[in-house]
Motif scaffolding. Sequence first.
Motif, mmCIF file in Angstrom:
data_model
loop_
_atom_site.group_PDB
_atom_site.id
_atom_site.type_symbol
_atom_site.label_atom_id
_atom_site.label_comp_id
_atom_site.label_asym_id
_atom_site.label_seq_id
_atom_site.Cartn_x
_atom_site.Cartn_y
_atom_site.Cartn_z
ATOM 1 N N PHE A 1 8.199 -1.163 6.542
ATOM 2 C CA PHE A 1 8.581 -0.104 5.606
ATOM 3 C C PHE A 1 9.844 -0.583 4.918
ATOM 4 O O PHE A 1 10.855 -0.857 5.569
ATOM 5 C CB PHE A 1 8.841 1.205 6.356
ATOM 6 N N ILE A 2 9.791 -0.713 3.600
ATOM 7 C CA ILE A 2 10.930 -1.235 2.848
ATOM 8 C C ILE A 2 11.266 -0.307 1.690
ATOM 9 O O ILE A 2 10.418 0.457 1.220
ATOM 10 C CB ILE A 2 10.654 -2.656 2.306
ATOM 11 N N THR A 3 12.518 -0.383 1.224
ATOM 12 C CA THR A 3 12.941 0.396 0.074
ATOM 13 C C THR A 3 13.581 -0.536 -0.951
ATOM 14 O O THR A 3 14.169 -1.555 -0.603
ATOM 15 C CB THR A 3 13.947 1.495 0.458
ATOM 16 N N PHE A 4 13.480 -0.142 -2.215
ATOM 17 C CA PHE A 4 14.056 -0.899 -3.325
ATOM 18 C C PHE A 4 14.989 0.032 -4.085
ATOM 19 O O PHE A 4 14.536 1.010 -4.682
ATOM 20 C CB PHE A 4 12.963 -1.389 -4.277
ATOM 21 N N THR A 5 16.275 -0.272 -4.068
ATOM 22 C CA THR A 5 17.242 0.581 -4.750
ATOM 23 C C THR A 5 18.367 -0.274 -5.317
ATOM 24 O O THR A 5 19.037 -1.000 -4.580
ATOM 25 C CB THR A 5 17.875 1.615 -3.795
ATOM 26 N N ASN A 6 18.573 -0.200 -6.627
ATOM 27 C CA ASN A 6 19.692 -0.883 -7.277
ATOM 28 C C ASN A 6 19.817 -2.355 -6.883
ATOM 29 O O ASN A 6 20.905 -2.847 -6.564
ATOM 30 C CB ASN A 6 21.004 -0.151 -6.971
ATOM 31 N N GLU B 1 0.817 -1.212 0.000
ATOM 32 C CA GLU B 1 0.000 0.000 0.000
ATOM 33 C C GLU B 1 0.852 1.264 0.000
ATOM 34 O O GLU B 1 1.917 1.310 0.598
ATOM 35 C CB GLU B 1 -0.942 0.009 1.214
ATOM 36 N N LYS B 2 0.327 2.284 -0.676
ATOM 37 C CA LYS B 2 1.005 3.584 -0.699
ATOM 38 C C LYS B 2 -0.028 4.708 -0.647
ATOM 39 O O LYS B 2 0.207 5.801 -1.116
ATOM 40 C CB LYS B 2 1.867 3.691 -1.965
ATOM 41 N N ASN B 3 -1.178 4.406 -0.054
ATOM 42 C CA ASN B 3 -2.235 5.407 0.040
ATOM 43 C C ASN B 3 -1.984 6.319 1.244
ATOM 44 O O ASN B 3 -1.128 6.031 2.087
ATOM 45 C CB ASN B 3 -3.609 4.724 0.126
#
Length: 350
Positions: free
Chosen positions: A234-239, A174-176
Amino acid sequence: MTKVLYIQDKLEWNAYVSKAAEYDFCQTWHYHALDTTGTALLFIYENNEGFIGLPLIKRPIPDTVYYDLTSVYGYTGPISNFAMPLVPHSLITEFKSAFIKFLDDGNFISVFSRLNPFYEQTNIFRQFGGLHDNGLSVAIDLSIDDETRRKNYPKNTLQKIRQARNRGYLVKDEKNPQAAEIFTIIYHENMNLVGASKSYMFDESHIHKLLHTDEYDARILLVYDGDKPIAATFITFTNGIIQGYLIATLNEYRRYSPSKLITDSVCVLGKQLGMKYYNLGGGRGFKQDSLFNWKAEFSDLFLPYYTWRYIANPAVYNTLLYEQGIDENADIDFFPLYRSAQMCEHLYVK
Protein backbone atom coordinates in the motif's frame (compact mmCIF):
# COMPACT_ATOMS: atom_id res chain seq x y z
CA MET A 1 -4.82 34.45 15.80
CA THR A 2 -5.29 30.95 17.18
CA LYS A 3 -7.87 28.42 16.06
CA VAL A 4 -8.42 24.71 16.63
CA LEU A 5 -10.07 22.72 13.85
CA TYR A 6 -11.78 19.39 14.35
CA ILE A 7 -13.06 16.67 12.04
CA GLN A 8 -16.33 18.55 11.48
CA ASP A 9 -14.24 21.40 10.02
CA LYS A 10 -13.31 19.48 6.89
CA LEU A 11 -13.30 22.37 4.41
CA GLU A 12 -11.16 24.65 6.59
CA TRP A 13 -8.75 21.82 7.50
CA ASN A 14 -8.31 21.03 3.81
CA ALA A 15 -7.85 24.71 2.99
CA TYR A 16 -4.87 25.01 5.34
CA VAL A 17 -3.29 21.79 4.07
CA SER A 18 -3.68 22.95 0.46
CA LYS A 19 -1.95 26.25 1.35
CA ALA A 20 0.98 24.46 3.00
CA ALA A 21 4.32 24.67 1.18
CA GLU A 22 5.15 21.13 2.31
CA TYR A 23 2.81 18.34 3.43
CA ASP A 24 2.34 14.61 3.15
CA PHE A 25 -0.77 12.43 3.19
CA CYS A 26 -0.57 11.88 6.96
CA GLN A 27 -1.47 15.54 7.59
CA THR A 28 -4.68 15.49 5.55
CA TRP A 29 -8.20 15.68 6.95
CA HIS A 30 -9.12 12.33 5.40
CA TYR A 31 -6.29 10.45 7.08
CA HIS A 32 -7.11 11.96 10.46
CA ALA A 33 -10.81 11.23 10.01
CA LEU A 34 -9.95 7.51 10.00
CA ASP A 35 -8.14 7.61 13.36
CA THR A 36 -10.15 6.02 16.19
CA THR A 37 -7.68 6.43 19.07
CA GLY A 38 -8.87 9.88 20.15
CA THR A 39 -10.13 13.24 18.91
CA ALA A 40 -8.32 14.55 15.82
CA LEU A 41 -7.54 18.27 15.74
CA LEU A 42 -5.49 20.76 13.76
CA PHE A 43 -4.00 23.55 15.88
CA ILE A 44 -3.43 26.72 13.84
CA TYR A 45 -1.54 29.89 14.72
CA GLU A 46 -1.73 32.60 12.06
CA ASN A 47 -0.45 36.17 11.78
CA ASN A 48 0.20 38.63 8.96
CA GLU A 49 3.26 36.66 7.85
CA GLY A 50 1.53 33.29 7.52
CA PHE A 51 0.57 30.25 9.59
CA ILE A 52 1.89 27.19 11.35
CA GLY A 53 -0.43 24.24 11.84
CA LEU A 54 0.05 21.07 13.88
CA PRO A 55 -2.27 18.05 13.45
CA LEU A 56 -2.66 15.94 16.59
CA ILE A 57 -4.84 13.41 18.38
CA LYS A 58 -6.29 14.37 21.77
CA ARG A 59 -6.56 11.55 24.34
CA PRO A 60 -7.90 11.55 27.90
CA ILE A 61 -5.48 10.24 30.53
CA PRO A 62 -7.44 7.52 32.36
CA ASP A 63 -8.71 8.28 35.86
CA THR A 64 -7.62 11.93 35.70
CA VAL A 65 -8.93 15.30 34.54
CA TYR A 66 -5.96 15.60 32.19
CA TYR A 67 -5.24 14.93 28.52
CA ASP A 68 -2.27 14.39 26.26
CA LEU A 69 -1.65 14.80 22.53
CA THR A 70 -0.12 12.35 20.08
CA SER A 71 0.13 12.00 16.31
CA VAL A 72 -1.39 9.56 13.86
CA TYR A 73 0.55 6.54 12.61
CA GLY A 74 3.02 7.72 10.00
CA TYR A 75 5.01 10.88 9.36
CA THR A 76 3.17 14.01 10.45
CA GLY A 77 4.56 17.11 12.17
CA PRO A 78 3.77 20.77 11.45
CA ILE A 79 2.74 22.48 8.23
CA SER A 80 3.15 26.09 7.13
CA ASN A 81 2.73 28.30 4.09
CA PHE A 82 6.55 28.55 4.26
CA ALA A 83 8.96 25.71 3.57
CA MET A 84 10.23 24.64 7.00
CA PRO A 85 13.73 26.16 6.76
CA LEU A 86 12.16 29.50 5.75
CA VAL A 87 9.54 29.93 8.47
CA PRO A 88 10.20 33.35 10.05
CA HIS A 89 11.64 33.28 13.56
CA SER A 90 8.94 35.69 14.73
CA LEU A 91 6.18 33.35 13.51
CA ILE A 92 7.76 30.40 15.33
CA THR A 93 8.07 32.44 18.54
CA GLU A 94 4.42 33.50 18.40
CA PHE A 95 3.34 29.95 17.55
CA LYS A 96 5.20 28.68 20.61
CA SER A 97 3.46 31.15 22.93
CA ALA A 98 0.03 30.38 21.47
CA PHE A 99 0.56 26.61 21.61
CA ILE A 100 1.78 26.66 25.23
CA LYS A 101 -1.33 28.66 26.19
CA PHE A 102 -3.46 26.07 24.37
CA LEU A 103 -1.76 23.30 26.37
CA ASP A 104 -2.24 25.12 29.67
CA ASP A 105 -5.90 25.95 29.00
CA GLY A 106 -6.66 22.39 27.88
CA ASN A 107 -5.04 20.53 30.82
CA PHE A 108 -2.58 18.83 28.46
CA ILE A 109 0.35 17.06 30.12
CA SER A 110 2.48 16.04 27.15
CA VAL A 111 2.74 16.12 23.36
CA PHE A 112 4.18 13.47 21.05
CA SER A 113 4.56 14.02 17.32
CA ARG A 114 6.29 11.97 14.64
CA LEU A 115 8.11 14.22 12.17
CA ASN A 116 8.53 13.85 8.43
CA PRO A 117 12.15 13.04 7.45
CA PHE A 118 11.82 14.94 4.16
CA TYR A 119 10.98 18.29 5.78
CA GLU A 120 13.10 20.21 8.27
CA GLN A 121 10.32 20.36 10.86
CA THR A 122 12.82 20.36 13.74
CA ASN A 123 13.11 24.08 12.93
CA ILE A 124 9.71 24.64 14.54
CA PHE A 125 10.44 22.80 17.80
CA ARG A 126 13.97 23.87 18.72
CA GLN A 127 12.56 26.70 20.84
CA PHE A 128 10.46 24.20 22.81
CA GLY A 129 13.03 21.46 23.39
CA GLY A 130 12.03 17.80 23.41
CA LEU A 131 13.41 16.78 20.01
CA HIS A 132 14.38 13.11 19.99
CA ASP A 133 16.62 11.40 17.43
CA ASN A 134 14.87 8.15 16.52
CA GLY A 135 17.40 6.90 14.02
CA LEU A 136 17.27 6.65 10.24
CA SER A 137 14.75 6.18 7.46
CA VAL A 138 15.73 4.65 4.11
CA ALA A 139 14.75 6.62 1.01
CA ILE A 140 15.28 5.96 -2.69
CA ASP A 141 16.22 8.88 -4.94
CA LEU A 142 14.00 8.56 -8.00
CA SER A 143 15.91 11.18 -9.98
CA ILE A 144 18.45 8.44 -10.73
CA ASP A 145 17.71 6.51 -13.91
CA ASP A 146 16.52 2.94 -13.43
CA GLU A 147 19.64 1.28 -14.84
CA THR A 148 22.00 3.25 -12.58
CA ARG A 149 19.75 2.73 -9.57
CA ARG A 150 19.76 -1.04 -10.06
CA LYS A 151 23.55 -1.12 -10.42
CA ASN A 152 23.70 -0.02 -6.79
CA TYR A 153 21.64 -3.02 -5.61
CA PRO A 154 23.57 -5.90 -4.02
CA LYS A 155 24.09 -8.82 -6.39
CA ASN A 156 21.68 -11.02 -4.44
CA THR A 157 18.90 -8.41 -4.66
CA LEU A 158 19.26 -8.15 -8.43
CA GLN A 159 19.19 -11.94 -8.70
CA LYS A 160 16.01 -12.18 -6.64
CA ILE A 161 14.29 -9.58 -8.83
CA ARG A 162 15.35 -11.36 -12.03
CA GLN A 163 14.29 -14.73 -10.64
CA ALA A 164 10.87 -13.35 -9.75
CA ARG A 165 10.43 -12.07 -13.29
CA ASN A 166 11.65 -15.39 -14.71
CA ARG A 167 9.00 -17.18 -12.64
CA GLY A 168 6.43 -15.08 -14.44
CA TYR A 169 5.43 -12.94 -11.46
CA LEU A 170 3.52 -9.84 -12.57
CA VAL A 171 3.01 -6.60 -10.65
CA LYS A 172 -0.37 -4.93 -11.11
CA ASP A 173 -1.51 -1.48 -9.96
CA GLU A 174 -5.04 -2.01 -8.69
CA LYS A 175 -7.77 0.07 -7.09
CA ASN A 176 -10.78 -2.19 -7.57
CA PRO A 177 -13.10 -3.26 -4.72
CA GLN A 178 -11.27 -6.58 -4.33
CA ALA A 179 -7.84 -4.96 -3.90
CA ALA A 180 -8.44 -3.95 -0.27
CA GLU A 181 -9.71 -7.45 0.58
CA ILE A 182 -6.73 -9.18 -1.06
CA PHE A 183 -4.25 -6.81 0.52
CA THR A 184 -5.76 -7.31 3.99
CA ILE A 185 -5.56 -11.12 3.77
CA ILE A 186 -1.87 -11.05 2.79
CA TYR A 187 -1.05 -8.31 5.28
CA HIS A 188 -2.72 -10.06 8.23
CA GLU A 189 -0.89 -13.30 7.48
CA ASN A 190 2.39 -11.37 7.48
CA MET A 191 1.58 -9.48 10.69
CA ASN A 192 0.67 -12.72 12.48
CA LEU A 193 4.03 -14.14 11.44
CA VAL A 194 6.01 -11.26 12.97
CA GLY A 195 3.80 -11.08 16.07
CA ALA A 196 2.48 -7.57 15.45
CA SER A 197 0.20 -6.00 18.04
CA LYS A 198 -3.52 -5.49 17.47
CA SER A 199 -3.03 -1.79 16.77
CA TYR A 200 -1.28 -2.70 13.51
CA MET A 201 -3.89 -5.19 12.32
CA PHE A 202 -5.69 -2.77 10.02
CA ASP A 203 -8.94 -4.27 8.77
CA GLU A 204 -10.31 -4.35 5.24
CA SER A 205 -12.67 -1.45 5.86
CA HIS A 206 -9.79 0.75 7.02
CA ILE A 207 -7.69 -0.12 3.98
CA HIS A 208 -10.64 0.52 1.67
CA LYS A 209 -11.22 3.97 3.22
CA LEU A 210 -7.51 4.83 3.06
CA LEU A 211 -7.53 3.96 -0.62
CA HIS A 212 -10.52 6.01 -1.72
CA THR A 213 -9.98 9.74 -1.33
CA ASP A 214 -9.21 12.72 -3.54
CA GLU A 215 -6.91 14.31 -0.92
CA TYR A 216 -3.93 12.17 -1.94
CA ASP A 217 -3.12 9.41 -4.43
CA ALA A 218 -3.17 5.98 -2.75
CA ARG A 219 -2.62 2.69 -4.54
CA ILE A 220 -2.30 -1.02 -3.93
CA LEU A 221 0.23 -2.92 -6.00
CA LEU A 222 -0.20 -6.70 -6.10
CA VAL A 223 2.26 -9.35 -7.26
CA TYR A 224 0.61 -12.29 -9.04
CA ASP A 225 1.84 -15.82 -9.60
CA GLY A 226 -0.55 -16.65 -12.41
CA ASP A 227 -3.97 -15.80 -10.98
CA LYS A 228 -2.79 -15.96 -7.36
CA PRO A 229 -1.89 -12.74 -5.51
CA ILE A 230 1.24 -13.45 -3.44
CA ALA A 231 2.54 -10.07 -2.26
CA ALA A 232 1.17 -6.57 -1.89
CA THR A 233 2.08 -3.03 -0.92
CA PHE A 234 0.00 0.00 0.00
CA ILE A 235 1.67 3.20 -1.16
CA THR A 236 0.79 6.89 -1.32
CA PHE A 237 1.92 9.65 -3.69
CA THR A 238 1.94 13.18 -2.31
CA ASN A 239 3.98 16.21 -3.39
CA GLY A 240 6.72 14.20 -5.03
CA ILE A 241 7.08 11.68 -2.20
CA ILE A 242 6.01 8.03 -2.26
CA GLN A 243 5.43 6.59 1.19
CA GLY A 244 5.78 2.83 1.53
CA TYR A 245 2.94 2.63 4.01
CA LEU A 246 2.54 -1.16 4.25
CA ILE A 247 4.04 -4.18 2.50
CA ALA A 248 3.47 -7.93 2.92
CA THR A 249 4.13 -11.33 1.31
CA LEU A 250 2.36 -14.67 1.69
CA ASN A 251 4.43 -16.91 3.95
CA GLU A 252 4.82 -19.70 1.38
CA TYR A 253 6.34 -17.24 -1.12
CA ARG A 254 8.72 -15.37 1.17
CA ARG A 255 11.73 -17.40 0.01
CA TYR A 256 11.16 -16.10 -3.54
CA SER A 257 11.28 -12.43 -2.40
CA PRO A 258 8.42 -11.00 -4.49
CA SER A 259 8.59 -7.96 -2.17
CA LYS A 260 11.89 -7.03 -3.84
CA LEU A 261 10.23 -7.14 -7.24
CA ILE A 262 7.35 -4.97 -6.01
CA THR A 263 9.73 -2.44 -4.43
CA ASP A 264 11.66 -2.07 -7.68
CA SER A 265 8.35 -1.76 -9.57
CA VAL A 266 7.22 1.08 -7.29
CA CYS A 267 10.42 2.94 -8.21
CA VAL A 268 9.65 2.56 -11.92
CA LEU A 269 6.04 3.71 -11.44
CA GLY A 270 7.11 6.61 -9.24
CA LYS A 271 9.62 7.83 -11.81
CA GLN A 272 6.93 7.69 -14.52
CA LEU A 273 4.66 9.82 -12.32
CA GLY A 274 7.34 12.40 -11.61
CA MET A 275 7.94 11.46 -7.98
CA LYS A 276 11.22 12.55 -6.36
CA TYR A 277 11.63 10.03 -3.53
CA TYR A 278 10.32 6.67 -2.35
CA ASN A 279 10.44 6.41 1.44
CA LEU A 280 10.83 2.85 2.72
CA GLY A 281 10.99 3.80 6.40
CA GLY A 282 13.30 2.35 9.02
CA GLY A 283 13.71 -0.82 11.03
CA ARG A 284 11.44 -2.04 13.82
CA GLY A 285 11.50 0.69 16.41
CA PHE A 286 13.74 2.49 13.88
CA LYS A 287 16.66 0.34 14.94
CA GLN A 288 19.23 -0.78 12.37
CA ASP A 289 17.98 -4.36 12.40
CA SER A 290 17.32 -6.98 9.73
CA LEU A 291 14.33 -4.99 8.42
CA PHE A 292 16.45 -1.86 8.09
CA ASN A 293 19.17 -3.86 6.32
CA TRP A 294 16.59 -5.28 3.90
CA LYS A 295 15.49 -1.76 2.99
CA ALA A 296 19.08 -0.53 2.76
CA GLU A 297 19.67 -3.00 -0.08
CA PHE A 298 17.76 -0.59 -2.31
CA SER A 299 19.45 2.67 -1.33
CA ASP A 300 22.19 4.24 0.74
CA LEU A 301 20.20 7.45 1.18
CA PHE A 302 19.47 7.54 4.92
CA LEU A 303 17.43 10.42 6.37
CA PRO A 304 17.37 11.36 10.07
CA TYR A 305 13.99 10.65 11.67
CA TYR A 306 12.92 12.70 14.70
CA THR A 307 10.04 12.74 17.10
CA TRP A 308 8.96 15.63 19.30
CA ARG A 309 8.47 14.63 22.94
CA TYR A 310 7.35 17.63 24.97
CA ILE A 311 6.35 17.65 28.64
CA ALA A 312 3.93 20.53 29.11
CA ASN A 313 3.29 19.99 32.82
CA PRO A 314 6.34 18.39 34.48
CA ALA A 315 4.76 18.31 37.96
CA VAL A 316 1.71 16.30 36.88
CA TYR A 317 3.83 14.19 34.51
CA ASN A 318 6.10 13.12 37.37
CA THR A 319 3.10 12.53 39.65
CA LEU A 320 1.61 10.16 37.07
CA LEU A 321 4.91 8.27 36.95
CA TYR A 322 5.07 8.10 40.76
CA GLU A 323 1.51 6.79 41.02
CA GLN A 324 2.38 3.98 38.59
CA GLY A 325 5.70 3.19 40.24
CA ILE A 326 7.68 4.21 37.14
CA ASP A 327 11.19 5.61 37.49
CA GLU A 328 11.36 8.88 35.54
CA ASN A 329 14.92 7.92 34.52
CA ALA A 330 13.95 4.44 33.33
CA ASP A 331 15.83 3.34 30.22
CA ILE A 332 12.66 2.86 28.15
CA ASP A 333 12.29 4.39 24.69
CA PHE A 334 8.64 5.28 25.06
CA PHE A 335 6.74 8.55 25.40
CA PRO A 336 4.87 9.56 27.39
CA LEU A 337 6.37 7.23 29.96
CA TYR A 338 3.19 7.09 32.05
CA ARG A 339 1.57 5.19 29.16
CA SER A 340 4.40 2.66 28.99
CA ALA A 341 2.12 -0.01 30.44
CA GLN A 342 0.51 0.08 26.97
CA MET A 343 3.88 -0.51 25.31
CA CYS A 344 2.86 -3.98 24.16
CA GLU A 345 0.46 -2.22 21.78
CA HIS A 346 3.34 -0.36 20.09
CA LEU A 347 6.12 -2.86 19.70
CA TYR A 348 5.94 -3.24 15.92
CA VAL A 349 7.04 -0.14 14.05
CA LYS A 350 7.48 -0.23 10.26
